[in-house]
Write an enzyme that holds these catalytic residues in place. Structure first.
Site, PDB file in Angstrom:
ATOM      1  CD1 TRP A 129      -0.254  -1.610   3.095  1.00 27.68           C
ATOM      2  CD2 TRP A 129       0.671   0.415   3.305  1.00 27.68           C
ATOM      3  NE1 TRP A 129       0.542  -1.629   4.222  1.00 27.68           N
ATOM      4  CE2 TRP A 129       1.123  -0.392   4.368  1.00 27.68           C
ATOM      5  CE3 TRP A 129       1.101   1.739   3.231  1.00 27.68           C
ATOM      6  CZ2 TRP A 129       1.990   0.075   5.346  1.00 27.68           C
ATOM      7  CZ3 TRP A 129       1.977   2.199   4.197  1.00 27.68           C
ATOM      8  CH2 TRP A 129       2.414   1.364   5.241  1.00 27.68           C
ATOM      9  CG  HIS A 154      -2.877  -2.948  -4.732  1.00 28.63           C
ATOM     10  ND1 HIS A 154      -1.932  -2.689  -3.765  1.00 28.63           N
ATOM     11  CD2 HIS A 154      -2.758  -1.923  -5.637  1.00 28.63           C
ATOM     12  CE1 HIS A 154      -1.283  -1.584  -4.054  1.00 28.63           C
ATOM     13  NE2 HIS A 154      -1.760  -1.095  -5.187  1.00 28.63           N
ATOM     14  CB  ALA A 155      -2.197  -3.508   0.252  1.00 28.40           C
ATOM     15  CB  SER A 156      -6.726  -5.281   2.742  1.00 30.77           C
ATOM     16  OG  SER A 156      -6.582  -6.667   2.555  1.00 30.77           O
ATOM     17  N   GLY A 205       7.005  -6.613  -0.181  1.00 29.10           N
ATOM     18  CA  GLY A 205       6.357  -6.610   1.124  1.00 29.10           C
ATOM     19  C   GLY A 205       7.303  -7.056   2.217  1.00 29.10           C
ATOM     20  CD  GLU A 227      11.448  -3.558  -3.443  1.00 30.04           C
ATOM     21  OE1 GLU A 227      11.923  -2.529  -2.926  1.00 30.04           O
ATOM     22  OE2 GLU A 227      10.554  -3.540  -4.294  1.00 30.04           O
ATOM     23  CG  LEU A 228      11.524 -10.023   0.893  1.00 29.45           C
ATOM     24  CD1 LEU A 228      12.041 -11.277   1.571  1.00 29.45           C
ATOM     25  CD2 LEU A 228      10.021 -10.080   0.698  1.00 29.45           C
ATOM     26  CB  CYS A 261      11.755  -0.018   0.318  1.00 30.60           C
ATOM     27  SG  CYS A 261      10.302  -1.029   0.036  1.00 30.60           S
TER      28      CYS A 261
END
Length: 331
Positions: A129, A154-156, A205, A227-228, A261
């Site tokens: 998000w 996608h994110a909630s 995420g 990608e963390l 990030c």
């Protein structure tokens, strides 16, 4: 059912229905059918679509930006800048993409080798998000260009943004099924990854989500890109211009309310300049204008949710309990 919550006010906004099993299956059928034709489409057609999507993003910039601000709290100015970056991204791949896809011929003593970049199929992207448009676009633009098909989980928090992206792509003239927003929760992701029509998955995420996606992709022998998270350091040495360092450090810390990030998450300051830097940095942070992210001049809005706020407060409490000193803000 997904409900958008304005983090600046706590007020609920638009609601979005969750796809059930039949809905997911229908989406996969459409994606598979779209790939059959898109994979053989001329590169010129793909380029034209990318430019058309860029046009839609440009024309709808304000609406896109306001939706992001209402859903996850970033300042309107930064949301506008994010949409503008998306326009640049689409146009970049439209301009340079055809060269990326050119094959390469390598001469060998007994012959030659020719490489080709070929489409793979429907690709699932699980996106966060914090940059609800750019995180999607930087994957979607090259995916479309390469002749692949996109499926977005996608994110909630940002289902409104996800729905708008699909609207923009469709309005630009994309074939049915070329890009679809899958409004599903995380418990359906493993089954989607395992489906034979999905050829690859990418996630941006946290480490926990990445581990689950990697496990599901490995079990299904699917290509995966992750990608963390990280904890980026901001290093200040005695040779630094402290005023410039403080100005940059504040910007690096509050970008997207610290939800990025690449935000500076640790300040590592040389002992010789620690006291001077700390004094200037605390004063500069205290001067940051915090408020309604829709208002002009506000430099930082709310965190994206009550849960995120509570997580940060818990981290602060643990740090102070372990011996840290709290500077600035409420003590």
């Amino acid at each position: 059912m997904f409900t958008s919550i304005n983090p600046a006010t706590g007020e609920p906004g638009e609601r979005f229905a969750e796809l059930d099993g039949d809905g997911v299956e229908a989406a996969l059928v459409r994606a598979d059918a779209a790939f059959a034709s898109w994979r053989v489409s001329p590169v010129e057609q793909r380029v034209a679509l990318l430019n058309a999507i860029a046009d839609r993003f440009e024309a709808g910039k304000q609406h896109l930006a306001e939706t992001a601000t209402r859903e996850m709290g970033k300042t309107l100015a930064s949301a506008v800048a994010e949409v503008e970056k998306c326009v640049v991204g689409f146009r970049y791949y439209a301009e340079h993409g055809p060269d990326f896809l050119k094959g390469e011929e390598v001469a060998l003593p007994n012959g030659r080798v020719v490489t080709h970049w070929l489409p793979l199929g429907p690709i699932l992207a699980i996106m966060p998000w914090n940059f609800p448009y750019w995180q999607v676009v930087r994957w979607l633009a090259p995916t479309i260009l390469a002749g692949n098909v996109g499926l977005l989980k996608h994110a909630s928090l940002t289902q409104g943004c996800a729905a708008l992206i699909q609207q923009m792509v469709s309005a630009a003239g994309a074939p049915d099924g070329l890009f679809q927003n899958l409004a599903v929760k995380s418990d359906k992701v493993s089954r989607i990854i395992a489906d034979k029509r999905v050829v690859a998955v990418t996630l941006t995420g946290c480490e926990g989500a990445g581990a689950k996606v990697a496990e599901a992709a490995g079990r299904a022998l699917k290509k995966v890109v992750l990608e963390l998270g990280g904890s980026d350091p901001f290093v200040v040495m005695p040779s630094a211009d402290l005023d410039a360092a403080v100005k940059t450090a504040v910007k690096a810390r509050i970008q997207n309310a610290g939800q990025s990030c690449i935000c500076a998450k640790r300040m590592i300051v040389h002992a010789d300049v620690y006291d001077a830097f700390a004094e200037k940095f605390v004063a500069a942070m205290d001067a940051v204008k915090i408020g309604d992210p829709m208002e002009d001049g506000v430099e930082m809005g709310p965190l994206s949710s009550v849960e995120q706020r509570d997580t940060v407060l818990e981290q602060l409490e643990h740090a102070v309990a372990a011996g840290a000193t709290l500077h600035g803000g409420e003590k």
